[in-house]
Design a protein around this motif. Structure first.
Motif, PDB file in Angstrom:
ATOM      1  N   ILE A   2       0.888  -1.115  -0.071  1.00  0.00           N
ATOM      2  CA  ILE A   2      -0.071   0.045  -0.061  1.00  0.00           C
ATOM      3  C   ILE A   2       0.820   1.157   0.069  1.00  0.00           C
ATOM      4  O   ILE A   2       1.698   1.487   0.916  1.00  0.00           O
ATOM      5  N   ALA A   4       1.156   5.425  -0.471  1.00  0.00           N
ATOM      6  CA  ALA A   4       0.359   6.582  -0.231  1.00  0.00           C
ATOM      7  C   ALA A   4       1.025   8.016  -0.779  1.00  0.00           C
ATOM      8  O   ALA A   4       2.323   7.867  -0.142  1.00  0.00           O
ATOM      9  N   LEU A 143      -6.067   7.771   6.748  1.00  0.00           N
ATOM     10  CA  LEU A 143      -5.464   6.938   5.849  1.00  0.00           C
ATOM     11  C   LEU A 143      -5.635   5.422   6.160  1.00  0.00           C
ATOM     12  O   LEU A 143      -5.740   5.138   7.348  1.00  0.00           O
ATOM     13  N   VAL A 146      -0.501   2.193   5.705  1.00  0.00           N
ATOM     14  CA  VAL A 146       0.274   2.065   4.753  1.00  0.00           C
ATOM     15  C   VAL A 146       1.507   1.496   4.904  1.00  0.00           C
ATOM     16  O   VAL A 146       2.395   1.539   6.086  1.00  0.00           O
ATOM     17  N   LEU A 149       4.916   5.494   2.841  1.00  0.00           N
ATOM     18  CA  LEU A 149       4.360   6.778   2.705  1.00  0.00           C
ATOM     19  C   LEU A 149       5.413   7.573   1.853  1.00  0.00           C
ATOM     20  O   LEU A 149       6.586   7.785   2.205  1.00  0.00           O
ATOM     21  N   THR A 177       2.316   3.449   9.539  1.00  0.00           N
ATOM     22  CA  THR A 177       3.171   3.349   8.158  1.00  0.00           C
ATOM     23  C   THR A 177       4.580   2.443   8.369  1.00  0.00           C
ATOM     24  O   THR A 177       5.184   2.638   9.549  1.00  0.00           O
TER      25      THR A 177
END
Ligand code: ATP
Ligand code: MG
Length: 255
Positions: A2, A4, A143, A146, A149, A177
């Motif tokens: 993931i 972001a 969010l 993640v 980042l 994150t």
């Protein structure tokens, strides 16, 4: 994984998210979910596609229709609506979050929606989130958790310092994150000027990439042509592709 994109306004988050999506969709990294988490949604334009519904709109109607829903559970209702809102493309799907909630109680709709979105996310190998400018989404921890980042900055000392503050805020709120790093975008000639390199060092952030100021990006934007169609040889595309190849090779070595 993931990923972001975050950073202050106008630094190139959406542009780089679009280049990321095209790379993932064409390098065996599908299925990919693109999440447009900017309330002024425009990732779809950068990809040259249209959308009809947003998660915010679904939440609003779920709140209003809550009492009218009979026979079908709220969960199923939201599942179905989110599926309908998904824009399916070759190699990736797009979901647009839309505007945040207005006044009134959204707790129940939000809790159910979070589950629906988590379930949706679990269907994808990779997720790219284009977030809203600034710090608010970080301070509100909106969010998803993640893996990477990516803090984007323009090529100014002030921009780099803002990136440092975003990173500090992520620490402060213990944003979930795993890794983070800095991307300096719109770098004239692709090589960081000394003052910028110094400012980067002072943030303590890992510099992941310098993306050149690219006339091709500017020209497409001026003509309203999606940046996803940019030529394979354009400097910004090449630099972004190099970064992604590096990130994904490192990830595979870890697994
Ligand atoms: N490498 C680049 N070279 C030239 N122009 C660029 C580059 N990257 C982005 N741009 C231009 O910078 C402007 C801002 O880019 P973009 O919309 O991607 O930023 P953003 O961070 O998503 O903005 P917002 O905070 O409003 O969401 C656009 O006009 C875009 O075409
Ligand atoms: Mg944007």
């Amino acid at each position: 994984m993931i990923l972001a994109m975050t950073g202050k306004g106008g630094v190139g988050k959406t542009t780089l998210a679009a280049l990321t999506l095209s790379w993932l969709a064409t390098h065996g990294e599908s299925p990919v979910l693109a999440v447009d988490a900017d309330s002024n949604a425009n990732l779809n334009e950068a990809m040259g596609i249209a959308y009809c519904a947003t998660v915010g709109g679904i939440r609003e109607s779920a709140r209003k229709e809550a009492t009218a829903l009979k026979g079908v559970s709220k969960q199923e209702f939201l599942d179905l609506r989110v599926q309908e809102a998904l824009v399916e493309q070759k190699g990736y799907d797009l979901i647009v979050m839309g505007r945040p909630e207005g006044q009134g109680c959204y707790c129940f709709a939000n809790n159910v929606l979070r589950e629906v979105l988590d379930r949706l996310a679990s269907n994808y190998r990779n997720i790219v989130i284009d977030s809203e400018a600034g710090l608010e989404h970080i301070s509100r921890r909106t969010l998803l958790s993640v893996d990477y980042l990516l803090i984007v900055s323009d090529c100014t000392v002030r921009g780099i310092r803002t990136a440092g503050r975003i990173s500090a805020l992520a620490d402060e709120v213990a944003l979930p994150t795993k890794q983070r790093g800095l991307i300096v975008n719109r770098v004239p000639g692709g090589c960081l000027p000394e003052a910028i390199a110094e400012a980067v060092k002072a943030t303590g952030l890992t510099l992941l990439a310098s993306i050149p100021l690219d006339q091709d990006v500017a020209a497409l934007d001026a003509d309203g042509v999606p940046v996803s169609t940019i030529a394979p040889g354009s400097p910004a595309r090449i630099a972004m592709n190099d970064l992604l190849a590096k990130l994904f090779t490192n990830q595979q070595e870890k697994n």
